[in-house]
Structure formats: C-alpha cells, structure tokens
Design an enzyme around this catalytic site. Structure first.
Site, PDB file in Angstrom:
ATOM      1  N   SER A   7       0.851  -1.191   0.000  1.00  0.00           N
ATOM      2  CA  SER A   7       0.000   0.000   0.000  1.00  0.00           C
ATOM      3  C   SER A   7       0.881   1.233   0.000  1.00  0.00           C
ATOM      4  O   SER A   7       1.651   1.464   0.939  1.00  0.00           O
ATOM      5  CB  SER A   7      -0.888   0.014   1.246  1.00  0.00           C
ATOM      6  OG  SER A   7      -1.411   1.314   1.416  1.00  0.00           O
ATOM      7  N   HIS A  32      -1.208  -1.286  -4.150  1.00  0.00           N
ATOM      8  CA  HIS A  32      -2.502  -0.974  -3.543  1.00  0.00           C
ATOM      9  C   HIS A  32      -2.575   0.540  -3.317  1.00  0.00           C
ATOM     10  O   HIS A  32      -1.708   1.121  -2.671  1.00  0.00           O
ATOM     11  CB  HIS A  32      -2.624  -1.735  -2.221  1.00  0.00           C
ATOM     12  CG  HIS A  32      -3.951  -1.614  -1.547  1.00  0.00           C
ATOM     13  ND1 HIS A  32      -5.048  -2.349  -1.916  1.00  0.00           N
ATOM     14  CD2 HIS A  32      -4.348  -0.846  -0.499  1.00  0.00           C
ATOM     15  CE1 HIS A  32      -6.070  -2.052  -1.129  1.00  0.00           C
ATOM     16  NE2 HIS A  32      -5.672  -1.129  -0.255  1.00  0.00           N
ATOM     17  N   ASP A  34      -4.792   3.582  -1.837  1.00  0.00           N
ATOM     18  CA  ASP A  34      -5.874   3.893  -0.898  1.00  0.00           C
ATOM     19  C   ASP A  34      -6.424   5.283  -1.153  1.00  0.00           C
ATOM     20  O   ASP A  34      -5.762   6.283  -0.877  1.00  0.00           O
ATOM     21  CB  ASP A  34      -5.355   3.794   0.539  1.00  0.00           C
ATOM     22  CG  ASP A  34      -5.144   2.347   0.961  1.00  0.00           C
ATOM     23  OD1 ASP A  34      -6.098   1.559   0.814  1.00  0.00           O
ATOM     24  OD2 ASP A  34      -4.042   2.016   1.429  1.00  0.00           O
ATOM     25  N   MET A  36      -9.093   8.018  -0.151  1.00  0.00           N
ATOM     26  CA  MET A  36      -9.969   8.390   0.981  1.00  0.00           C
ATOM     27  C   MET A  36     -10.474   9.812   0.794  1.00  0.00           C
ATOM     28  O   MET A  36      -9.716  10.687   0.371  1.00  0.00           O
ATOM     29  CB  MET A  36      -9.188   8.304   2.295  1.00  0.00           C
ATOM     30  CG  MET A  36      -8.529   6.961   2.547  1.00  0.00           C
ATOM     31  SD  MET A  36      -7.866   6.878   4.217  1.00  0.00           S
ATOM     32  CE  MET A  36      -6.860   5.388   4.100  1.00  0.00           C
ATOM     33  N   HIS A  65      -8.393   1.057  -4.028  1.00  0.00           N
ATOM     34  CA  HIS A  65      -9.346   0.816  -2.935  1.00  0.00           C
ATOM     35  C   HIS A  65     -10.051   2.135  -2.637  1.00  0.00           C
ATOM     36  O   HIS A  65      -9.454   3.049  -2.066  1.00  0.00           O
ATOM     37  CB  HIS A  65      -8.546   0.294  -1.719  1.00  0.00           C
ATOM     38  CG  HIS A  65      -9.349   0.078  -0.487  1.00  0.00           C
ATOM     39  ND1 HIS A  65      -8.766  -0.148   0.749  1.00  0.00           N
ATOM     40  CD2 HIS A  65     -10.688   0.036  -0.271  1.00  0.00           C
ATOM     41  CE1 HIS A  65      -9.713  -0.306   1.657  1.00  0.00           C
ATOM     42  NE2 HIS A  65     -10.882  -0.197   1.066  1.00  0.00           N
ATOM     43  N   MET A  67     -12.241   4.313  -0.628  1.00  0.00           N
ATOM     44  CA  MET A  67     -12.891   4.533   0.672  1.00  0.00           C
ATOM     45  C   MET A  67     -13.559   5.899   0.586  1.00  0.00           C
ATOM     46  O   MET A  67     -13.128   6.877   1.210  1.00  0.00           O
ATOM     47  CB  MET A  67     -11.842   4.473   1.790  1.00  0.00           C
ATOM     48  CG  MET A  67     -11.388   3.053   2.075  1.00  0.00           C
ATOM     49  SD  MET A  67      -9.814   2.989   2.952  1.00  0.00           S
ATOM     50  CE  MET A  67      -8.702   3.179   1.567  1.00  0.00           C
ATOM     51  N   MET A 136     -11.616  -6.046   5.054  1.00  0.00           N
ATOM     52  CA  MET A 136     -10.852  -5.137   5.913  1.00  0.00           C
ATOM     53  C   MET A 136     -10.569  -5.811   7.257  1.00  0.00           C
ATOM     54  O   MET A 136     -11.487  -6.296   7.915  1.00  0.00           O
ATOM     55  CB  MET A 136     -11.626  -3.841   6.152  1.00  0.00           C
ATOM     56  CG  MET A 136     -11.784  -2.938   4.943  1.00  0.00           C
ATOM     57  SD  MET A 136     -10.237  -2.463   4.141  1.00  0.00           S
ATOM     58  CE  MET A 136      -9.354  -1.664   5.479  1.00  0.00           C
ATOM     59  N   ASP A 174      -6.792  -6.652   4.071  1.00  0.00           N
ATOM     60  CA  ASP A 174      -6.179  -5.321   4.140  1.00  0.00           C
ATOM     61  C   ASP A 174      -6.219  -4.775   5.563  1.00  0.00           C
ATOM     62  O   ASP A 174      -7.286  -4.538   6.118  1.00  0.00           O
ATOM     63  CB  ASP A 174      -6.960  -4.395   3.188  1.00  0.00           C
ATOM     64  CG  ASP A 174      -6.365  -3.002   3.085  1.00  0.00           C
ATOM     65  OD1 ASP A 174      -5.271  -2.764   3.616  1.00  0.00           O
ATOM     66  OD2 ASP A 174      -7.025  -2.151   2.443  1.00  0.00           O
TER      67      ASP A 174
END
Ligand code: DX5
Ligand code: ZN
Length: 220
Positions: A7, A32, A34, A36, A65, A67, A136, A174
């Site tokens: 990540s 990966h 992330d 957000m 991913h 979020m 998660m 994750d």
C-alpha cells in the site's frame, strides 16, 4: 499462494517512482492505492491524478481501494485513469451491483470492500458480480493499525461461502498485516495481501517485501 500488494499510503509521496521500483524489486506485482475522501473515512489521501501518473510509470497491477462516499460516481473514472482493479465499500453504495457491473464493463476487476463490523451476509446478492472481496482487517482510514484477530475467522467463513457457491471470487485482506501474522492469514485463504507500514515503515521496502513473501509462504 498469494500476491503481496504494497500500500503506497505508507510510502514517501515525494519519491513514489523509487518506492515502486523498490517493492517491485522485492517481488511485488501489485500496488494498492488507498483513496480516501474525508467523508466515508476520517482521512483524505489521493485520487485520480495519482492513479494516472502511476499508470504511466509502471506495468504493475494497480489495485485501487475506494474509501469514498458514492463510489458509483467515480469508480469508472478510476478504471479510465488506469486502475486494473477497483474496490468499492458495500457500506457506501446502495447500488453496489450496478457499480460492480460498470467496473467490469469498463475493463477492470471489480471488488467489494467490507468493513470489520459488517456481516458477510450482506455480500450474498452482489457476490456473483465481484471478481474479489477486499476484507478489511482494520477499520479503514489509516495505515499502521493492529490486525483485528477475529477477522481470521471471518476470512475462513468467507472462503467457505465462496467455495460452497462455486464462485471464482478471490479474497484480498487489508490492514495490520506484518511478518508475524502473514503466515496465518495466507493459510486461512487470502490470495492477495495488502501491507503498508510493514513494507514502507522500516525504510527497506525491497527487503520487507521479500521477508513478507517468505514468511507467508512458510505455512505451505
Ligand atoms: C487502511 C487502508 C490500508 C492501509 C494498510 O484504511 O485501506 O490499505 O494502507 O496499512 P497497514 O498495512 O499499515 O495496516
Ligand atoms: Zn486499502
């Protein structure tokens, strides 16, 4: 066997190209990412421009991913930006099946991300439309949190759920993975394993990826 997915949340963002080269040298084939939004989760990170830049810089599998709230509004844009895999949180999307279909039609693998406190039962209807489930093992929002131990049993139950239905859905886990727990996680059936702080936190990403792959392969 599993793939390690470093990540980049825990990487040095001023030197991303170097960081990526280091994890690739360690044996990673996935990255990966992330995303957000400060709304679905209490943190803001990166988005489409970074995915676009990564796509130009690497042939590694880009695993995005999301979020974010209303992921259906943005998921296909991430595919167009170059993501190979896009996961959306089922807690954030009342039209999950439609979003998964759209991701697939745009040409990427579609994933359902599920929080620690959300029951596996909520996956039932959308599961056939997913290529993978992102389980998660911490509450999303930050790197460096501890693995929630009960998620191992949840992982085993998800594995059973998928195989009993004869589906080809892969499992990615994750949050809070390190060299001490990766063997147990791999043996419980995770096929893609995300690691952020365990890869970038110690300053030696190449060695850290190698160590995680070795530690996770020990159980076999
Ligand atoms: C958490 C993110 C994770 C995080 C993992 O919200 O989804 O991908 O970067 O970091 P570690 O491995 O440090 O828990
Ligand atoms: Zn993540």
């Amino acid at each position: 066997m599993f793939e390690i997915a470093p990540s980049i949340l825990s990487a040095d963002f001023t030197r991303l190209a170097d960081e990526i080269a280091k994890v690739k040298a360690g044996g990673a084939k996935m990255l990966h990412v992330d995303v957000m939004d400060g709304h679905f989760v209490p943190n803001i990170t990166i988005g489409l421009p970074v995915v676009k830049s990564l796509r130009k810089a690497t042939d590694m599998t880009i695993d995005t991913h999301l979020m974010i709230s209303e992921p259906g509004r943005y998921a296909v844009q991430f595919v167009k930006a170059g993501a190979d895999m896009v996961s959306v949180h089922l807690e954030a999307d009342p039209h999950l099946q439609r979003t998964l279909v759209a991701i697939r039609e745009a040409g990427a693998k579609a994933g359902i991300a599920i929080n620690p406190g959300t029951s596996l039962d909520t996956l039932t209807e959308a599961l056939p439309y997913a290529d993978f489930v992102l389980l998660m093992s911490v509450n999303p929002g930050f790197g460096g949190q501890s693995f929630i131990p009960t998620m191992l049993d949840k992982l085993r139950r998800l594995k059973d759920m998928i195989s009993s239905r004869g589906l080809a859905v892969k499992i990615e886990i994750d949050g809070g993975v390190d060299a001490n727990n990766i063997a147990e996680i791999a043996s419980a059936g995770a096929e893609m394993i995300v690691a952020g702080s365990a890869v970038f936190g110690g300053g030696e990403p190449t060695a850290a990826v190698k160590q995680l792959i070795e530690a996770g392969t020990d159980w076999a």
